[in-house]
Design a protein around this motif. Structure first.
Motif, PDB file in Angstrom:
ATOM      1  N   UNK A   8       5.214 -25.858  -1.414  1.00 50.48           N
ATOM      2  CA  UNK A   8       6.246 -26.472  -0.587  1.00 50.48           C
ATOM      3  C   UNK A   8       7.294 -25.404  -0.274  1.00 50.48           C
ATOM      4  N   UNK A   9       7.616 -25.257   0.998  1.00 48.14           N
ATOM      5  CA  UNK A   9       8.346 -24.078   1.444  1.00 48.14           C
ATOM      6  C   UNK A   9       9.694 -24.361   2.093  1.00 48.14           C
ATOM      7  N   UNK A  10       9.965 -25.618   2.445  1.00 47.47           N
ATOM      8  CA  UNK A  10      11.218 -25.917   3.118  1.00 47.47           C
ATOM      9  C   UNK A  10      12.391 -25.866   2.145  1.00 47.47           C
ATOM     10  N   UNK A  11      13.561 -25.502   2.656  1.00 46.26           N
ATOM     11  CA  UNK A  11      14.749 -25.390   1.808  1.00 46.26           C
ATOM     12  C   UNK A  11      15.036 -26.691   1.062  1.00 46.26           C
ATOM     13  N   UNK A  12      14.802 -27.823   1.722  1.00 43.95           N
ATOM     14  CA  UNK A  12      15.055 -29.118   1.091  1.00 43.95           C
ATOM     15  C   UNK A  12      14.094 -29.396  -0.055  1.00 43.95           C
ATOM     16  N   UNK A  13      12.936 -28.730  -0.044  1.00 37.79           N
ATOM     17  CA  UNK A  13      11.921 -28.953  -1.075  1.00 37.79           C
ATOM     18  C   UNK A  13      12.105 -28.034  -2.276  1.00 37.79           C
ATOM     19  N   UNK A  14      12.992 -27.051  -2.192  1.00 31.58           N
ATOM     20  CA  UNK A  14      13.168 -26.139  -3.330  1.00 31.58           C
ATOM     21  C   UNK A  14      13.972 -26.807  -4.462  1.00 31.58           C
ATOM     22  N   UNK A  15      15.184 -27.329  -4.294  1.00 30.73           N
ATOM     23  CA  UNK A  15      16.051 -27.254  -3.120  1.00 30.73           C
ATOM     24  C   UNK A  15      16.990 -26.039  -3.202  1.00 30.73           C
ATOM     25  N   UNK A  16      17.452 -25.602  -1.998  1.00 28.29           N
ATOM     26  CA  UNK A  16      18.403 -24.508  -1.917  1.00 28.29           C
ATOM     27  C   UNK A  16      19.240 -24.653  -0.648  1.00 28.29           C
ATOM     28  N   UNK A  17      20.410 -24.065  -0.689  1.00 27.39           N
ATOM     29  CA  UNK A  17      21.298 -24.088   0.470  1.00 27.39           C
ATOM     30  C   UNK A  17      21.215 -22.790   1.275  1.00 27.39           C
ATOM     31  N   UNK A  18      20.236 -21.939   0.976  1.00 22.69           N
ATOM     32  CA  UNK A  18      20.146 -20.634   1.629  1.00 22.69           C
ATOM     33  C   UNK A  18      19.836 -20.733   3.118  1.00 22.69           C
ATOM     34  N   UNK A  19      19.090 -21.768   3.517  1.00 23.67           N
ATOM     35  CA  UNK A  19      18.813 -22.008   4.931  1.00 23.67           C
ATOM     36  C   UNK A  19      18.969 -23.504   5.194  1.00 23.67           C
ATOM     37  N   UNK A  20      19.021 -23.920   6.463  1.00 22.76           N
ATOM     38  CA  UNK A  20      19.024 -25.363   6.752  1.00 22.76           C
ATOM     39  C   UNK A  20      17.825 -26.054   6.125  1.00 22.76           C
ATOM     40  N   UNK A  21      17.962 -27.337   5.822  1.00 27.06           N
ATOM     41  CA  UNK A  21      16.973 -28.089   5.039  1.00 27.06           C
ATOM     42  C   UNK A  21      15.536 -27.960   5.517  1.00 27.06           C
ATOM     43  N   UNK A  22      15.311 -27.997   6.817  1.00 21.28           N
ATOM     44  CA  UNK A  22      13.946 -28.017   7.330  1.00 21.28           C
ATOM     45  C   UNK A  22      13.436 -26.630   7.727  1.00 21.28           C
ATOM     46  N   UNK A  23      14.052 -25.605   7.208  1.00 24.27           N
ATOM     47  CA  UNK A  23      13.591 -24.238   7.447  1.00 24.27           C
ATOM     48  C   UNK A  23      13.036 -23.627   6.172  1.00 24.27           C
ATOM     49  N   UNK A  24      12.133 -22.661   6.328  1.00 26.73           N
ATOM     50  CA  UNK A  24      11.590 -21.922   5.186  1.00 26.73           C
ATOM     51  C   UNK A  24      12.588 -20.856   4.746  1.00 26.73           C
ATOM     52  N   UNK A  25      12.474 -20.488   3.480  1.00 28.61           N
ATOM     53  CA  UNK A  25      13.377 -19.475   2.923  1.00 28.61           C
ATOM     54  C   UNK A  25      12.548 -18.211   2.685  1.00 28.61           C
ATOM     55  N   UNK A  26      12.522 -17.327   3.661  1.00 26.14           N
ATOM     56  CA  UNK A  26      11.701 -16.124   3.592  1.00 26.14           C
ATOM     57  C   UNK A  26      12.582 -14.901   3.803  1.00 26.14           C
TER      58      UNK A  26
END
Length: 279
Positions: free
Chosen positions: A126-144
């Motif tokens: 699971x790769x979306x920011x909301x699925x980590x969760x983290x505030x590094x990117x908007x919720x529905x974006x990947x954190x790469x």
């Protein structure tokens, strides 16, 4: 009350396994788990794992308390150890080589191989920011390869949830990382509201990675199965490694594959029984 247990380890990531099939609730409290995991005054382990009755059509349920009493969603080395433990419990009555195990991170399927290794279908990353969760990117974006300030330094991190959350950063030399200092700062960084496991990865070859890990709730460990899976996924996302590779941890190697066919991650590695006892 006397409780039987078995000590297992997966590449030095060690656990106390308890047969909890007669109850849907762990027979040991988080506070008791802390004492049992103490390496000087207890049995000594990175966590306590409970084999509970299955839920929602699964064969068994896995729960785990870390050495600090917290409860993670999943544990990759731990689920391999649990598969070996279940095979021991079933003994001659065992009629299957794989188990569907319910965890807080989803259903995992470990398979006992003929050579003594255990291969686990770890599911979809699971790769979306909301699925980590983290505030590094908007919720529905990947954190790469996102920049993250930790201890006055900028690290470029990729985040992957493999049933539990991971933050991966690639470095030139994993041996040079002062894990005991930097690890807690990643774990408790405000960008990760539920805390985070952190992997430092050195790419030796596209099919060979070296990894050191700071685990949320356990600190420095010799191996982390979900972390190895997350690190390979991060390596593929950043173009640094192939979809199948050996991940070398301080405790030994794991074989990880992110299948191009079904997009699921597969982990293969050992699970070794150390001793049994009664507490």
């Amino acid at each position: 009350m006397a409780i039987k247990f078995t000590k297992y380890h997966g590449l030095g990531n060690d656990f106390i396994l308890i047969d909890n099939r007669s109850s849907s609730l762990p027979v040991v409290t988080p506070e008791q788990a802390i004492k049992l995991c103490d390496r000087h005054f207890g049995i000594g382990a990175d966590g306590v794992i409970f084999a509970l009755p299955g839920e929602n059509g699964t064969d068994y349920t896995m729960r785990i308390f870390n050495s600090d009493g917290s409860e993670p969603e999943m544990c990759g080395n731990g689920i391999r150890c649990l598969a070996g433990f279940l095979a021991d419990l079933e003994g001659e009555s065992r009629n299957q080589d794989s188990y569907r195990i319910h965890t807080l991170g989803g259903v995992m399927t470990p398979q006992l191989l003929a050579d003594g290794q255990v291969k686990v279908d770890m599911g979809l990353p699971r790769l979306l920011a909301s699925e980590i969760p983290t505030t590094l990117t908007p919720n529905e974006e990947k954190v790469i390869s996102q920049p993250l300030e930790v201890a006055g330094e900028t690290w470029h991190v990729t985040c992957v949830n493999m049933g539990n959350p991971h933050c991966i950063t690639f470095v030139e030399d994993v041996a040079a990382i002062e894990l005991e200092t930097i690890g807690p700062k990643f774990e408790h960084h405000p960008a990760f509201p539920q805390r985070i496991n952190t992997e430092f990865i050195q790419v030796v070859r596209r099919d060979y990675l070296k990894m050191r890990v700071w685990e949320r709730g356990a600190g420095i460990t010799l191996a982390c199965g979900t972390g190895a899976c997350a690190s390979l996924v991060a390596g593929v996302l950043t173009g640094k490694c192939d979809r199948a590779a050996t991940v070398e941890l301080p405790g030994g190697p794991l074989q990880i594959e992110w299948s191009e066919i079904d997009q699921r991650v597969y982990m293969t590695g050992p699970a070794e029984r150390v001793f049994t006892g009664k507490l």
